[in-house]
Design an enzyme around this catalytic site. Structure first.
Site, short mmCIF file in Angstrom:
data_model
loop_
_atom_site.label_atom_id
_atom_site.label_comp_id
_atom_site.label_asym_id
_atom_site.label_seq_id
_atom_site.Cartn_x
_atom_site.Cartn_y
_atom_site.Cartn_z
N GLY A 103 -12.80 -3.73 -12.56
CA GLY A 103 -13.05 -5.21 -13.12
C GLY A 103 -14.50 -5.05 -13.04
N TYR A 146 5.22 -1.02 -2.58
CA TYR A 146 3.99 -0.42 -2.08
C TYR A 146 4.25 0.74 -3.17
CZ TYR A 146 0.93 1.98 0.86
OH TYR A 146 0.09 2.62 1.71
N LYS A 150 1.35 1.22 -5.69
CA LYS A 150 0.85 2.21 -5.25
C LYS A 150 0.69 2.75 -6.67
CE LYS A 150 -2.30 2.10 -1.71
NZ LYS A 150 -3.87 0.87 -1.25
#
Length: 316
Positions: A103, A146, A150
């Site tokens: 963003g 994790y 990812k």
């Protein structure tokens, strides 16, 4: 000329601190952002006097408002001990952190690098792993916070690229080692080196037949920054970044014992859940697009790593 201003999230971590250092050496102005959950101020103390280096204590799961030209998003615990300590927060860091940094990049039209991981391949069924391989990941295991965090971050990066024409770079980082690794992070190189220096038993999981590829940190920083600087239109990733040299965990343990001159014994323990048996990058894409491949052999990289931990242990 106006200096290029670069934001590095996770900038006080092992890899992040080396990237900050290199960028400053390239004449960049660097803003290091970290909440210091796994990052350490010791890693960046030597940069504090540089007038073009700035630190912001901040958690990337919350929005950040700065004006920069480039973003390196490395914020996330990267070792099983740390990311399993608070798995919900780990997923939030990967996903909410990616949303917030994307963003920001969209608002200021900055180019942004995502530090993805070889863990997106899970326990791979093809060897070596190419970027086109979709992986073999357990979505509900103890490592999933994790691995899947990812993977979701990669999805977000490519959707922002397609939907908003955002300039992205997604690098899948394989095992990296070197000075400034945390001694308590549970990674195999730091574990073995510290155990060997202390003369303790070296803990090998399973029979030590699982393989890993180890990339020295200087080579990895060359690859990451070279990838970010590459201007080819099709060079956005995902790109494997790692050393294709493959070693068994048992070979690594024996090499470290020899380098340290330690009397440590090797002891074997039960293999952890979802621990991948093979991990080796196919770096054809990196070689072709930016003429990059690691140069530092494992023994040459282990020497300064051992020296770093030896000095560190003497201070505590």
């Amino acid at each position: 000329m106006k200096k290029k201003r670069v934001l590095v999230t996770g900038g006080s971590g092992f890899l992040g601190s080396h990237i900050c250092e290199r960028l400053l050496g390239m004449g960049r102005e660097v803003i290091c952002v970290d909440n210091f959950f796994t990052g350490r101020k010791d890693n960046i103390l030597h940069l504090m006097d540089n007038p073009f280096f700035e630190i912001i204590r901040h958690d990337v799961t919350f929005p950040l408002y700065v004006e920069v030209d480039e973003i390196y998003n490395l914020a996330c615990p990267a070792s099983p001990i740390h990311y399993q300590h608070d798995p919900v927060q780990t997923t939030k860091t990967s996903v909410h952190g990616a949303i917030n940094m994307l963003g920001l990049a969209k608002r200021i039209r900055a180019k942004i690098f995502q530090a993805s991981t070889s863990e997106v391949y899970g326990d791979p069924e093809i060897h070596p792993q190419t970027e086109g391989y979709w992986g073999n990941v357990n979505p509900i295991g103890i490592r999933s916070c994790y691995d899947e965090g990812k993977r979701c971050a990669e999805t977000l990066f490519f959707d922002y690229n397609r939907q908003h024409d955002l300039r992205i770079k997604v690098g899948r980082i394989f095992n990296t080692y070197g000075p400034r690794m945390a001694m308590d992070d549970g990674r195999v190189v730091s574990n073995f080196v510290v155990q060997a220096l202390r003369g303790e038993d070296i803990t090998v999981y399973g029979k030590g037949e699982q393989t890993r590829s180890f990339c020295y940190v200087d080579d990895m920083v060359d690859g990451i920054i070279g990838f970010m600087e590459n201007t080819l239109d099709d060079c956005i990733g995902p790109m494997n970044l790692g050393n294709p040299g493959e070693f068994t965990i048992l070979e690594l343990a024996k090499t470290i014992i020899e380098l340290v001159g330690s009397k440590s014994r090797i002891v074997f323990r039960e293999l952890p859940l979802d621990d991948p048996m093979q991990r080796k990058p196919d770096i054809t894409f990196a070689k072709r697009s930016m003429n990059w491949e690691p140069k530092v052999p494992l023994r040459d990289g282990l020497a300064p790593t051992v020296e770093y931990f030896d000095n560190y242990l003497k201070k505590i």
